[in-house]
Design a protein around this motif. Structure first.
Motif, short mmCIF file in Angstrom:
data_model
loop_
_atom_site.label_atom_id
_atom_site.label_comp_id
_atom_site.label_asym_id
_atom_site.label_seq_id
_atom_site.Cartn_x
_atom_site.Cartn_y
_atom_site.Cartn_z
N SER A 96 0.80 -1.23 0.00
CA SER A 96 0.00 0.00 0.00
C SER A 96 0.83 1.28 0.00
N PHE A 97 2.14 1.22 0.32
CA PHE A 97 2.94 2.46 0.31
C PHE A 97 3.16 2.98 -1.13
N SER A 98 2.95 2.12 -2.10
CA SER A 98 3.33 2.43 -3.49
C SER A 98 2.32 3.34 -4.16
N ALA A 99 2.80 4.47 -4.68
CA ALA A 99 1.91 5.42 -5.37
C ALA A 99 1.26 4.78 -6.61
N PRO A 100 1.99 4.04 -7.45
CA PRO A 100 1.33 3.40 -8.58
C PRO A 100 0.24 2.41 -8.14
N VAL A 101 0.50 1.68 -7.05
CA VAL A 101 -0.53 0.76 -6.52
C VAL A 101 -1.76 1.56 -6.10
N ASP A 120 5.89 -8.16 -0.52
CA ASP A 120 6.71 -7.33 0.36
C ASP A 120 8.08 -7.10 -0.28
N LEU A 121 8.27 -5.86 -0.79
CA LEU A 121 9.53 -5.56 -1.48
C LEU A 121 10.71 -5.63 -0.52
N SER A 122 10.48 -5.28 0.75
CA SER A 122 11.60 -5.30 1.72
C SER A 122 12.10 -6.73 1.97
N GLU A 146 10.19 -10.18 -2.05
CA GLU A 146 9.19 -11.14 -2.58
C GLU A 146 8.92 -10.91 -4.07
N HIS A 147 9.27 -9.71 -4.56
CA HIS A 147 9.08 -9.42 -5.99
C HIS A 147 10.17 -10.09 -6.85
N LEU A 148 11.19 -10.64 -6.18
CA LEU A 148 12.27 -11.29 -6.93
C LEU A 148 12.20 -12.81 -6.84
N GLN A 190 9.53 -7.93 -15.04
CA GLN A 190 10.03 -6.59 -14.69
C GLN A 190 9.95 -6.36 -13.17
N HIS A 191 9.45 -7.34 -12.45
CA HIS A 191 9.35 -7.40 -10.98
C HIS A 191 8.87 -6.11 -10.31
N THR A 192 7.77 -5.55 -10.86
CA THR A 192 7.23 -4.34 -10.25
C THR A 192 5.80 -4.58 -9.74
N ILE A 193 5.46 -3.81 -8.72
CA ILE A 193 4.07 -3.71 -8.29
C ILE A 193 3.62 -2.30 -8.67
N PRO A 194 2.38 -2.13 -9.04
CA PRO A 194 1.31 -3.10 -9.12
C PRO A 194 1.45 -4.04 -10.32
N THR A 195 0.96 -5.28 -10.10
CA THR A 195 0.76 -6.25 -11.18
C THR A 195 -0.64 -6.80 -11.00
N TRP A 215 1.21 -5.41 -16.04
CA TRP A 215 1.89 -4.55 -15.07
C TRP A 215 2.05 -3.18 -15.67
N ASP A 216 2.44 -2.29 -14.80
CA ASP A 216 2.48 -0.83 -15.00
C ASP A 216 1.08 -0.29 -14.71
N SER A 217 1.06 0.60 -13.69
CA SER A 217 -0.23 1.11 -13.22
C SER A 217 -1.04 1.75 -14.34
N HIS A 218 -0.36 2.44 -15.26
CA HIS A 218 -1.09 3.15 -16.32
C HIS A 218 -1.82 2.15 -17.22
N ALA A 219 -1.12 1.06 -17.54
CA ALA A 219 -1.74 0.03 -18.38
C ALA A 219 -2.85 -0.68 -17.61
N ILE A 271 6.92 12.54 -13.29
CA ILE A 271 6.69 12.59 -11.84
C ILE A 271 7.25 11.38 -11.12
N PHE A 272 6.93 10.18 -11.61
CA PHE A 272 7.32 8.99 -10.85
C PHE A 272 8.84 8.89 -10.75
N SER A 273 9.57 9.17 -11.85
CA SER A 273 11.03 9.02 -11.78
C SER A 273 11.63 10.08 -10.87
N LEU A 299 10.14 11.42 -8.21
CA LEU A 299 9.84 11.04 -6.83
C LEU A 299 10.71 9.87 -6.39
N ARG A 300 10.92 8.90 -7.30
CA ARG A 300 11.75 7.76 -6.94
C ARG A 300 13.19 8.21 -6.65
N ASN A 301 13.71 9.13 -7.49
CA ASN A 301 15.07 9.62 -7.26
C ASN A 301 15.17 10.34 -5.91
N1 LIG Z 1 5.80 2.76 -13.97
C1 LIG Z 1 5.48 1.69 -13.05
C2 LIG Z 1 6.36 1.81 -11.82
C3 LIG Z 1 6.22 0.58 -10.93
C4 LIG Z 1 7.30 0.56 -9.87
O1 LIG Z 1 8.46 0.93 -10.11
N2 LIG Z 1 6.90 0.10 -8.66
C5 LIG Z 1 7.87 -0.01 -7.59
C6 LIG Z 1 7.16 0.19 -6.26
S1 LIG Z 1 6.45 1.83 -6.15
C7 LIG Z 1 8.48 -1.41 -7.60
O2 LIG Z 1 7.77 -2.35 -7.83
N3 LIG Z 1 9.78 -1.50 -7.38
C8 LIG Z 1 10.46 -2.76 -7.34
C9 LIG Z 1 11.40 -2.99 -8.51
O3 LIG Z 1 11.41 -2.14 -9.43
O4 LIG Z 1 12.11 -3.98 -8.49
C10 LIG Z 1 3.99 1.73 -12.69
O5 LIG Z 1 3.37 2.79 -12.86
O6 LIG Z 1 3.44 0.70 -12.29
#
Ligand SMILES: N[C@@H](CCC(=O)N[C@@H](CS)C(=O)NCC(=O)O)C(=O)O
Length: 120
Positions: free
Chosen positions: A9-14, A34-36, A39-41, A51-56, A65-69, A106-108, A110-112
């Motif tokens: 739930s901390f994730s803005a895209p989620v 749980d990314l910490s 678990e995404h790996l 691409q191991h990202t949430i949301p999926t 995957w990718d929140s926009h899609a 925005i997302f890149s 904020l991530r930086n």
């Molecule tokens: N552009 C992607 C960004 C997704 C993203 O980078 N999510 C982060 C969490 S906020 C993540 O899963 N990071 C883990 C990783 O990249 O391995 C989206 O909108 O879904």
């Protein structure tokens, strides 16, 4: 069966997906990844999303995957009208511009900022 959202739930895209689901009035099964704990790996999650990202999202075997899609898919599949993604091209262009602004800028930023914050 409700689509499965792999999330934390901390994730803005989620959160954008959760807001879209709420606006559409649909339920999602929320499965925490749980990314910490990396678990995404895990092998099983990488099979789902290399691409191991949430949301999926997994909607009965349709994996996105990718929140926009994901948001576009949910609106296209479950939207009862075009209020969230207007058919009118000029209105739709504004939505697309905001989506690309978020995705490309925005997302890149904020991530930086989040990654480079000083450790206390
Ligand atoms: N552009 C992607 C960004 C997704 C993203 O980078 N999510 C982060 C969490 S906020 C993540 O899963 N990071 C883990 C990783 O990249 O391995 C989206 O909108 O879904």
């Amino acid at each position: 069966m409700a689509p499965i959202l792999y999330m934390q739930s901390f994730s803005a895209p989620v959160r954008s997906v959760l807001m879209t689901a709420a606006a559409l009035g649909i339920k999602l099964q929320q499965k925490v990844v749980d990314l910490s704990k990396q678990e995404h790996l895990t092998e099983s999650f990488l099979k789902l999303n290399p691409q191991h990202t949430i949301p999926t999202l997994n909607d009965d075997g349709v994996v996105i995957w990718d929140s926009h899609a994901i948001n576009a898919y949910l609106v296209g599949k479950y939207g009862k009208n075009d209020s969230l993604y207007p058919k009118d091209l000029a209105k739709r262009a504004i939505v697309d511009q905001r989506l690309h602004f978020d995705s490309g800028i925005i997302f890149s930023w904020l991530r930086n900022i989040a990654v480079s914050r000083p450790k206390t």
